[in-house]
Design an enzyme around this catalytic site. Sequence first.
Site, PDB file in Angstrom:
ATOM      1  N   ARG A  62     -39.265 -66.763 -15.795  1.00 32.67           N
ATOM      2  CA  ARG A  62     -40.138 -65.873 -15.056  1.00 32.67           C
ATOM      3  C   ARG A  62     -41.439 -65.715 -15.929  1.00 32.67           C
ATOM      4  O   ARG A  62     -41.278 -65.852 -17.251  1.00 32.67           O
ATOM      5  CB  ARG A  62     -39.726 -64.762 -14.690  1.00 32.67           C
ATOM      6  CG  ARG A  62     -38.751 -64.693 -13.639  1.00 32.67           C
ATOM      7  CD  ARG A  62     -38.124 -63.313 -13.282  1.00 32.67           C
ATOM      8  NE  ARG A  62     -38.069 -62.468 -14.442  1.00 32.67           N
ATOM      9  CZ  ARG A  62     -38.749 -61.661 -14.991  1.00 32.67           C
ATOM     10  NH1 ARG A  62     -39.962 -61.267 -14.412  1.00 32.67           N
ATOM     11  NH2 ARG A  62     -38.404 -61.082 -16.058  1.00 32.67           N
ATOM     12  N   LYS A 203     -35.936 -62.708  -8.137  1.00 25.75           N
ATOM     13  CA  LYS A 203     -36.432 -61.616  -8.896  1.00 25.75           C
ATOM     14  C   LYS A 203     -37.433 -60.952  -7.925  1.00 25.75           C
ATOM     15  O   LYS A 203     -37.768 -60.025  -8.011  1.00 25.75           O
ATOM     16  CB  LYS A 203     -37.173 -61.703 -10.168  1.00 25.75           C
ATOM     17  CG  LYS A 203     -35.687 -62.109 -11.052  1.00 25.75           C
ATOM     18  CD  LYS A 203     -34.555 -61.060 -11.172  1.00 25.75           C
ATOM     19  CE  LYS A 203     -33.487 -61.287 -12.128  1.00 25.75           C
ATOM     20  NZ  LYS A 203     -32.358 -60.327 -12.046  1.00 25.75           N
ATOM     21  N   HIS A 223     -29.908 -53.106 -11.965  1.00 29.90           N
ATOM     22  CA  HIS A 223     -29.530 -54.584 -12.525  1.00 29.90           C
ATOM     23  C   HIS A 223     -28.218 -54.785 -13.278  1.00 29.90           C
ATOM     24  O   HIS A 223     -28.163 -54.196 -14.490  1.00 29.90           O
ATOM     25  CB  HIS A 223     -30.923 -54.783 -13.446  1.00 29.90           C
ATOM     26  CG  HIS A 223     -31.037 -56.017 -13.955  1.00 29.90           C
ATOM     27  ND1 HIS A 223     -31.326 -56.297 -15.254  1.00 29.90           N
ATOM     28  CD2 HIS A 223     -30.692 -57.287 -13.331  1.00 29.90           C
ATOM     29  CE1 HIS A 223     -31.422 -57.877 -15.324  1.00 29.90           C
ATOM     30  NE2 HIS A 223     -30.821 -58.331 -14.436  1.00 29.90           N
ATOM     31  N   SER A 241     -29.655 -59.559 -21.783  1.00 31.07           N
ATOM     32  CA  SER A 241     -29.374 -60.825 -22.362  1.00 31.07           C
ATOM     33  C   SER A 241     -28.506 -61.029 -23.562  1.00 31.07           C
ATOM     34  O   SER A 241     -29.112 -60.271 -24.301  1.00 31.07           O
ATOM     35  CB  SER A 241     -30.542 -61.866 -22.210  1.00 31.07           C
ATOM     36  OG  SER A 241     -30.080 -63.210 -22.471  1.00 31.07           O
ATOM     37  N   LYS A 245     -22.895 -59.377 -20.311  1.00 26.94           N
ATOM     38  CA  LYS A 245     -22.365 -58.827 -18.977  1.00 26.94           C
ATOM     39  C   LYS A 245     -21.692 -59.758 -18.089  1.00 26.94           C
ATOM     40  O   LYS A 245     -20.697 -59.246 -17.490  1.00 26.94           O
ATOM     41  CB  LYS A 245     -24.020 -58.427 -18.341  1.00 26.94           C
ATOM     42  CG  LYS A 245     -23.978 -58.067 -17.110  1.00 26.94           C
ATOM     43  CD  LYS A 245     -25.656 -57.236 -16.674  1.00 26.94           C
ATOM     44  CE  LYS A 245     -26.561 -58.388 -16.467  1.00 26.94           C
ATOM     45  NZ  LYS A 245     -26.956 -58.860 -15.202  1.00 26.94           N
ATOM     46  N   THR A 246     -22.207 -60.937 -18.015  1.00 27.03           N
ATOM     47  CA  THR A 246     -21.447 -61.946 -17.298  1.00 27.03           C
ATOM     48  C   THR A 246     -20.247 -62.177 -17.704  1.00 27.03           C
ATOM     49  O   THR A 246     -19.189 -62.174 -16.922  1.00 27.03           O
ATOM     50  CB  THR A 246     -22.098 -63.263 -16.992  1.00 27.03           C
ATOM     51  OG1 THR A 246     -23.593 -63.025 -16.892  1.00 27.03           O
ATOM     52  CG2 THR A 246     -21.700 -64.235 -16.126  1.00 27.03           C
ATOM     53  N   ASP A 260     -25.250 -59.641 -10.745  1.00 32.58           N
ATOM     54  CA  ASP A 260     -26.586 -59.192 -11.139  1.00 32.58           C
ATOM     55  C   ASP A 260     -27.343 -58.014 -10.576  1.00 32.58           C
ATOM     56  O   ASP A 260     -28.047 -57.416 -11.173  1.00 32.58           O
ATOM     57  CB  ASP A 260     -27.446 -60.525 -10.961  1.00 32.58           C
ATOM     58  CG  ASP A 260     -28.872 -60.414 -11.900  1.00 32.58           C
ATOM     59  OD1 ASP A 260     -28.643 -60.099 -13.070  1.00 32.58           O
ATOM     60  OD2 ASP A 260     -29.884 -60.924 -11.525  1.00 32.58           O
ATOM     61  N   ARG A 327     -29.795 -72.927 -16.442  1.00 29.07           N
ATOM     62  CA  ARG A 327     -29.167 -72.130 -15.711  1.00 29.07           C
ATOM     63  C   ARG A 327     -28.216 -72.927 -14.337  1.00 29.07           C
ATOM     64  O   ARG A 327     -28.832 -74.107 -14.153  1.00 29.07           O
ATOM     65  CB  ARG A 327     -29.964 -71.037 -14.841  1.00 29.07           C
ATOM     66  CG  ARG A 327     -30.468 -70.142 -15.621  1.00 29.07           C
ATOM     67  CD  ARG A 327     -31.211 -69.066 -15.111  1.00 29.07           C
ATOM     68  NE  ARG A 327     -31.683 -67.800 -15.919  1.00 29.07           N
ATOM     69  CZ  ARG A 327     -31.180 -66.827 -16.000  1.00 29.07           C
ATOM     70  NH1 ARG A 327     -29.828 -66.492 -15.319  1.00 29.07           N
ATOM     71  NH2 ARG A 327     -31.435 -65.755 -17.112  1.00 29.07           N
TER      72      ARG A 327
END
Length: 541
Positions: A62, A203, A223, A241, A245-246, A260, A327
């Site tokens: 982004r 987003k 988020h 990041s 988290k994932t 997410d 990704r």
Amino acid sequence: MMETAASTSAMNRLKPLGISQAKEVCLNLTPAELVEEALKNGEGTLTDTGALMADTGKFTGRSPKDRFVVKDESTADSVWWGDINIAFDPEKFDQLHEKMVAYLADKKIYVRDAYAGAHPDYQLKLRVVNELAWHNLFCNNMFLRPEAGADTSWTPDFSIICAPGFEADPAVDGTRQANFAILNFSKKMILIGGTGYAGEMKKGIFGVLNYLLPHEHNTLAMHCSANVGKQGDTAIFFGLSGTGKTTLSADPNRGLVGDDEHGWMPGEAGIFNFEGGCYAKVIDLSREKEPEIWDAIKFGSIVENTRFLPGTHTVDYANKSVTENTRTAYPINFIPNAVEPSVAGVPKNIFFLTADAFGVIPPISKLDKSHAMYHFMSGYTAKVAGTEMGVTEPQTTFSACFGQVFLPLHPTKYAEMLGQKMEEHPDVNVWLINTGWTGGAYGTGHRMKLGYTRAMITAALEGKLNDVEFHKHPIFGVEVPASVPGVPEEILEPRNTWADKEAYDKTANDLAHKFVDNFQKFADFANEEILAGAPKAAVEA
């Protein structure tokens, strides 16, 4: 274009968006049809697992400085204006919209009806217009898909027009450069141009929901990733990041609600996922480390900015030659333990994940309401040395509510809502988890073992810390458990893991000051209860 019943129906849907002309309109194509279109258009290649590999072009992420919000009567007093939400002139928006419509008039376009928000009471009906077929497949994967045969000739609550080939003229159009992503809450429209990075669409809608849900529905937009246990106990994971988290929310023993973006509804209604898919990083992906993501990359999925092993169609996930931000985008039902519809109960446990490279924050600690709101607004993690030229020691990163760049409202609004949720649901536990360094800062200490972090999270989820003794951290004021099943006691108190105790005290005080310095920009807006969560030593100093 040929006037068929289908094309007439498609054109009727586009009239409210100002689009009355196109070379051809492809409406709600299936994933297989979109893959075929993308290959025919030269937009991508198939990998040996059947996924579509596409490049995003110049932009591999982004572009936050080129994200704007139209400032008009409806937003002037409600949006948090500044370098996160950059004000854009309504007339300039209309001018750009007209130019984009003219640009698309001789193009084949792909139109998709979808929605965001897995709970029917909070659904946002979407209509997306894409210049690229693979972008339309991305929207099929990432947004929620209407049931087969459902009537989607709806009036959308929000629309996206995304044309990577259209570039703005900054001198005339009021943008910073040729690329842009502009949210218009009055026109209920997002314009994206000059960038092929598909994440701008996802987003963009997240930003819309971050505005509408708290503002109009008393629902906290978050988020975070979320999962649910076999007993129906919901857990949510916040983290920037690199904090895990994932990885930590992908638990084979728990159902995945989403990876997410979620909303926390009023009362006892619980949480819901905004999306219908996952957009996961794949740098250094392996089947051993993340089997669920690995197996989800199949026909219908997309991989972005990756490269093949020479002479094959096998993706080389270690290849960073295009970007580190490689990704994959796939529908959530490609994950075997996904919960559908993606709705779950009121969270019982909330985890704030930080990778503290200074080795100061305890590996697990419990937060009361004040500390929870303060740490939520701080959104702390640290970057380690070696990632950039000239960086020789860890650097702090603060991102309000663990997603500052997506917040149209002031961060205090979201923090106060979190505090309100904790009051309404006194059984909810908030934990701060340090997945970063222990035994010293980066360069001296070592990274916390993933096995220990998993054991701490499991203990919290299973209620095994309910009857454990806790003591206050002298500087940060968080509650540190005296013992955790399966974890050596000596690592729970970070000061004990340092050979040089004075060095720990100094480093901890330095970090505390960085928290307080970062919070200065919010201090005038934050209430006393939020301010009470600040690190004590730094405040006294």
